[in-house]
Design a protein around this motif. Structure first.
Motif, PDB file in Angstrom:
ATOM      1  N   PHE A 189       0.884  -1.171   0.000  1.00 31.75           N
ATOM      2  CA  PHE A 189       0.000   0.000   0.000  1.00 31.75           C
ATOM      3  C   PHE A 189       0.920   1.218   0.000  1.00 31.75           C
ATOM      4  CE2 PHE A 189      -2.567  -3.199   2.315  1.00 31.75           C
ATOM      5  CZ  PHE A 189      -3.688  -3.217   1.505  1.00 31.75           C
ATOM      6  N   GLY A 190       1.175   1.758  -1.181  1.00 31.51           N
ATOM      7  CA  GLY A 190       2.100   2.887  -1.272  1.00 31.51           C
ATOM      8  C   GLY A 190       3.477   2.466  -0.794  1.00 31.51           C
ATOM      9  N   GLU A 191       3.946   3.148   0.238  1.00 29.92           N
ATOM     10  CA  GLU A 191       5.285   2.868   0.762  1.00 29.92           C
ATOM     11  C   GLU A 191       5.289   1.662   1.709  1.00 29.92           C
ATOM     12  OE1 GLU A 191       8.341   4.681   0.084  1.00 29.92           O
ATOM     13  OE2 GLU A 191       6.952   5.156  -1.556  1.00 29.92           O
ATOM     14  N   VAL A 192       4.096   1.316   2.176  1.00 29.33           N
ATOM     15  CA  VAL A 192       4.017   0.257   3.192  1.00 29.33           C
ATOM     16  C   VAL A 192       3.856  -1.114   2.537  1.00 29.33           C
ATOM     17  CG1 VAL A 192       2.697  -0.575   5.186  1.00 29.33           C
ATOM     18  CG2 VAL A 192       2.934   1.883   4.784  1.00 29.33           C
ATOM     19  N   GLU A 193       4.724  -2.042   2.923  1.00 30.30           N
ATOM     20  CA  GLU A 193       4.585  -3.405   2.420  1.00 30.30           C
ATOM     21  C   GLU A 193       3.851  -4.212   3.492  1.00 30.30           C
ATOM     22  OE1 GLU A 193       7.109  -6.450  -0.341  1.00 30.30           O
ATOM     23  OE2 GLU A 193       8.183  -5.411   1.243  1.00 30.30           O
ATOM     24  N   ALA A 194       2.566  -4.453   3.240  1.00 35.21           N
ATOM     25  CA  ALA A 194       1.723  -5.114   4.252  1.00 35.21           C
ATOM     26  C   ALA A 194       1.961  -6.614   4.289  1.00 35.21           C
ATOM     27  CB  ALA A 194       0.254  -4.816   3.969  1.00 35.21           C
ATOM     28  N   LEU A 195       2.253  -7.220   3.148  1.00 37.26           N
ATOM     29  CA  LEU A 195       2.563  -8.655   3.098  1.00 37.26           C
ATOM     30  C   LEU A 195       3.884  -8.830   2.369  1.00 37.26           C
ATOM     31  CD1 LEU A 195      -0.922 -10.160   2.108  1.00 37.26           C
ATOM     32  CD2 LEU A 195       0.115 -10.086   4.383  1.00 37.26           C
ATOM     33  N   ARG A 196       4.763  -9.634   2.967  1.00 40.66           N
ATOM     34  CA  ARG A 196       6.106  -9.762   2.397  1.00 40.66           C
ATOM     35  C   ARG A 196       6.432 -11.235   2.128  1.00 40.66           C
ATOM     36  NH1 ARG A 196       9.877  -5.989   6.028  1.00 40.66           N
ATOM     37  NH2 ARG A 196       8.769  -6.891   7.773  1.00 40.66           N
ATOM     38  N   GLY A 197       5.825 -11.749   1.062  1.00 43.33           N
ATOM     39  CA  GLY A 197       6.127 -13.111   0.655  1.00 43.33           C
ATOM     40  C   GLY A 197       5.513 -14.170   1.555  1.00 43.33           C
ATOM     41  N   VAL A 198       4.214 -14.048   1.768  1.00 39.58           N
ATOM     42  CA  VAL A 198       3.510 -15.002   2.639  1.00 39.58           C
ATOM     43  C   VAL A 198       3.149 -16.268   1.855  1.00 39.58           C
ATOM     44  CG1 VAL A 198       1.337 -15.369   3.886  1.00 39.58           C
ATOM     45  CG2 VAL A 198       2.602 -13.233   4.182  1.00 39.58           C
ATOM     46  N   SER A 199       3.473 -17.416   2.401  1.00 40.23           N
ATOM     47  CA  SER A 199       3.119 -18.700   1.774  1.00 40.23           C
ATOM     48  C   SER A 199       2.601 -19.666   2.829  1.00 40.23           C
ATOM     49  CB  SER A 199       4.348 -19.342   1.107  1.00 40.23           C
ATOM     50  OG  SER A 199       4.858 -18.515   0.103  1.00 40.23           O
ATOM     51  N   PHE A 200       1.486 -20.305   2.535  1.00 45.91           N
ATOM     52  CA  PHE A 200       0.981 -21.391   3.386  1.00 45.91           C
ATOM     53  C   PHE A 200      -0.143 -22.097   2.628  1.00 45.91           C
ATOM     54  CE2 PHE A 200      -1.572 -17.672   4.573  1.00 45.91           C
ATOM     55  CZ  PHE A 200      -2.864 -18.170   4.522  1.00 45.91           C
ATOM     56  N   ALA A 201      -0.539 -23.230   3.135  1.00 49.79           N
ATOM     57  CA  ALA A 201      -1.662 -23.958   2.524  1.00 49.79           C
ATOM     58  C   ALA A 201      -2.550 -24.491   3.635  1.00 49.79           C
ATOM     59  CB  ALA A 201      -1.137 -25.103   1.664  1.00 49.79           C
ATOM     60  N   VAL A 202      -3.838 -24.499   3.375  1.00 54.50           N
ATOM     61  CA  VAL A 202      -4.795 -25.056   4.336  1.00 54.50           C
ATOM     62  C   VAL A 202      -5.432 -26.283   3.686  1.00 54.50           C
ATOM     63  CG1 VAL A 202      -6.805 -24.596   5.781  1.00 54.50           C
ATOM     64  CG2 VAL A 202      -5.265 -22.717   5.184  1.00 54.50           C
ATOM     65  N   GLU A 203      -5.303 -27.406   4.364  1.00 49.80           N
ATOM     66  CA  GLU A 203      -5.810 -28.661   3.809  1.00 49.80           C
ATOM     67  C   GLU A 203      -7.216 -28.953   4.331  1.00 49.80           C
ATOM     68  OE1 GLU A 203      -4.135 -30.365   1.604  1.00 49.80           O
ATOM     69  OE2 GLU A 203      -2.194 -29.340   1.773  1.00 49.80           O
ATOM     70  N   ALA A 204      -7.932 -29.774   3.583  1.00 51.17           N
ATOM     71  CA  ALA A 204      -9.264 -30.195   4.023  1.00 51.17           C
ATOM     72  C   ALA A 204      -9.143 -30.925   5.361  1.00 51.17           C
ATOM     73  CB  ALA A 204      -9.887 -31.115   2.982  1.00 51.17           C
ATOM     74  N   GLY A 205     -10.051 -30.677   6.260  1.00 57.55           N
ATOM     75  CA  GLY A 205     -10.079 -31.375   7.535  1.00 57.55           C
ATOM     76  C   GLY A 205      -9.191 -30.776   8.605  1.00 57.55           C
ATOM     77  N   GLU A 206      -8.587 -29.641   8.340  1.00 54.69           N
ATOM     78  CA  GLU A 206      -7.746 -29.024   9.387  1.00 54.69           C
ATOM     79  C   GLU A 206      -8.246 -27.627   9.752  1.00 54.69           C
ATOM     80  OE1 GLU A 206      -3.668 -27.901   8.923  1.00 54.69           O
ATOM     81  OE2 GLU A 206      -3.919 -27.259   6.845  1.00 54.69           O
TER      82      GLU A 206
END
Lengths: 265, 297
Positions: free
Chosen positions: B13-30
């Motif tokens: 967002f402009g100068e602000v980096e709100a997310l910096r390379g976020v990675s994850f996965a959500v599996e069924a049943g968790e």
């Protein structure tokens, strides 16, 4: 899409019904007035008492004070414009900026509805609302003519007036929707929409009365709405249809492009 | 295919980096916990996942579909962190309004949810603007869950809920997962995430600093222990095995502890203790656990 239209209808029907009744009643009352007083004599007396500027303004809109001219003026009266413009501005303000400000848009657009369909639903509602309110006004004129046995204009001319009026209000709607697509606060967008409508109305009024300002007339949306020409002379200019239609479409297109790309809420 | 997959997501967002390379996965049943302090980027992640905000780079996929496709949202339920329902609608009208977006899927869980969350007919008949914050939150939960979605995205779901309802809500979430549904549970409250989640991602300043099972998280989290001694707090508390840090003032001492509690209690027993308490761990304590030199990776 129907869900959004239905929601808008549930939310706005008291407002729409009130505007329909007031506009229809206003046009009906003008018929009653024209039928029950000697308009031409009254007009002559009033005209003689008025300063030249006001005289010119009234003569522009209701030439010679004839009944048809007075009824046509009823469609260019500030009351009629204010009512119609309120309906042209409130829904597009609600559609984007208002929903962003309230925060409700976040949960709505998290449902399986695309932004294009969301916007299309709002445009459909807005166009329908404007058609309903204009229809009520035209019905007021038609009913007044029937009740008071006036034979000022028939259905074809009223239909042309409906088209011309609808296009003017859709143009205001389109411009307001475009502003709304960039906005986050309903109040500010509404103010901008009102400013557009008021400035357009005033530019047309001043340019009509003052020859040195005539060059500005084509820049006013209201220049392309001429009830007198449509109702009295039976002439709806193709340029008016094209210009107002193009502005309405351009406004909606800009709104759509911006809305599709912006982060919400 | 994961129910939700986020890969190298970045949002600026402009100068602000709100997310910096976020990675994850959500599996069924968790039930996947998404833990972080306010402003860490949890809500931004959810907004990108839902297509409400565009990623600057990286991608998110719901069941293999991009967030821009409306169809990707057909089988999800969402509760925003700052829930705003239309105030002029009644509770029932609000539930119906959101149910109508999925005409092919009846809100079949609604009666069960209304009962579990203790929402009665009189409440549903009232306009939303006249309902308390907690009741609106319960309605939001019903909106999110009534069509039995395959993926639930919950942003601070227990905001404003009383403890009894929180308990009912936790069992609803557990039941969802048990039936093979995936749940992303975003929160800034550690105990809440520990109570319902099987895995957790810890987000700080737009970055995932840890992605762990709850068991691993428990091992790493430093708990806080507050001790009031009969006399002045003894010196050298931080030298006790398992105490990572200590602060003492007069008779009171705060210890940040990790691992076996018995050794610590035995060591403390050398002094006379008036009172002992274990306050709720704060996120900063967790971060301390991850950043403390010598902390287990």
């Amino acid at each position: 899409m129907i869900n959004i239209v239905r929601r808008q209808l549930e939310r706005n029907w008291p407002f729409l019904l009130a505007v329909m009744l007031v506009l229809g009643g206003f046009e009906f009352l003008l018929c009653a007035m024209v039928a029950t007083v000697n308009v031409e004599e009254m007009f002559t007396q009033m005209s003689n008492m008025m300063p030249p500027l006001f005289r010119a303004m009234i003569e522009q809109n209701m030439p010679g004070g004839r009944p048809a001219g007075v009824l046509a003026f009823g469609w260019n009266h500030p009351v009629a414009h204010a009512l119609l413009t309120a309906v042209a501005i409130a829904p597009p303000v609600q559609a984007i900026a208002g929903e962003v400000e309230s925060g409700a848009i976040e949960l709505v657009l998290a449902q399986p509805i695309s932004r294009a369909r969301y916007l299309a639903a709002h445009v459909a509602f807005g166009a329908g609302a404007l058609a309903a309110v204009l229809g009520a006004g035209v019905a007021g004129t038609a009913l007044g003519q029937a009740v008071y046995s006036l034979d000022a204009f028939g259905w074809p001319r009223l239909a042309e007036l409906f088209v011309n009026g609808l296009l003017l209000q859709l143009a205001i709607y389109g411009v307001t929707l475009a502003i709304s697509a960039f906005g986050r606060e309903g109040g500010r967008v509404a103010l901008a929409g009102v400013l557009v409508a008021v400035v357009s109305f005033l530019v047309n009024a001043v340019a009509t009365l003052w020859s040195k300002a005539e060059f500005a007339r084509p820049w006013s949306l209201h220049h392309y709405f001429d009830p007198r020409e449509v109702l009295v002379n039976g002439h709806l200019a193709a340029a008016s249809i094209v210009t107002l239609g193009a502005i309405a479409i351009a406004g909606i297109a800009v709104a759509s492009l911006r809305f599709e790309r912006r982060d919400l809420p | 295919m994961p129910a939700l997959e986020v890969r190298d997501l970045r949002k600026r967002f402009g100068e602000v980096e709100a997310l910096r390379g976020v990675s994850f996965a959500v599996e069924a049943g968790e039930v996947f916990g998404y833990l972080g302090p306010n402003g860490a980027g949890k809500t931004t992640t959810l907004r990108v996942v839902l297509g409400l905000a565009r990623a600057s780079s990286g991608r998110a996929e719901i069941a293999g579909m991009t967030p821009q496709a409306a169809a990707s949202r057909a089988d999800i339920g969402f509760l925003p962190g700052d829930l705003r329902l239309y105030g002029d609608m009644t509770g029932l009208a609000a539930l119906d309004f959101f149910a109508r977006f999925r005409p092919a899927r009846a809100p079949r869980l609604r009666p069960m949810l209304l009962e579990a969350l203790a929402i009665d007919g009189a409440t549903l008949a009232r306009r939303v603007k006249f309902l308390s914050h907690g009741t609106r939150q319960k309605l939001g939960l019903v909106v999110a869950m009534q069509h039995d979605p395959s993926l639930l995205l919950l942003d601070e779901p227990t905001n404003g809920l009383d403890p009894l309802v929180q308990q009912a809500f936790r069992s609803l979430v557990a039941d969802f997962a048990a039936r093979g549904r995936a749940v992303l549970f975003s929160s800034h409250v550690l105990s809440e995430v520990q109570a319902v989640c099987s895995r957790v991602a810890i987000l700080r300043a737009g970055e995932i600093v840890a992605l762990e099972t709850i068991g691993k998280l428990r091992e790493k989290v430093m708990r806080k222990m507050r001790v009031r001694f009969a006399g002045d707090a003894p010196a050298g508390l931080e030298r006790i095995a398992g105490v990572a840090r200590s602060e003492a003032q007069g008779r009171e001492a705060t210890l940040w502890i990790r691992g076996d509690l018995n050794a610590i209690v035995q060591a403390l027993a050398a002094a006379r203790i008036d009172d002992m308490a274990f306050p709720e761990a704060e996120l900063e304590d967790i971060f301390l656990g991850y950043y403390q030199p010598g902390a287990a990776p």
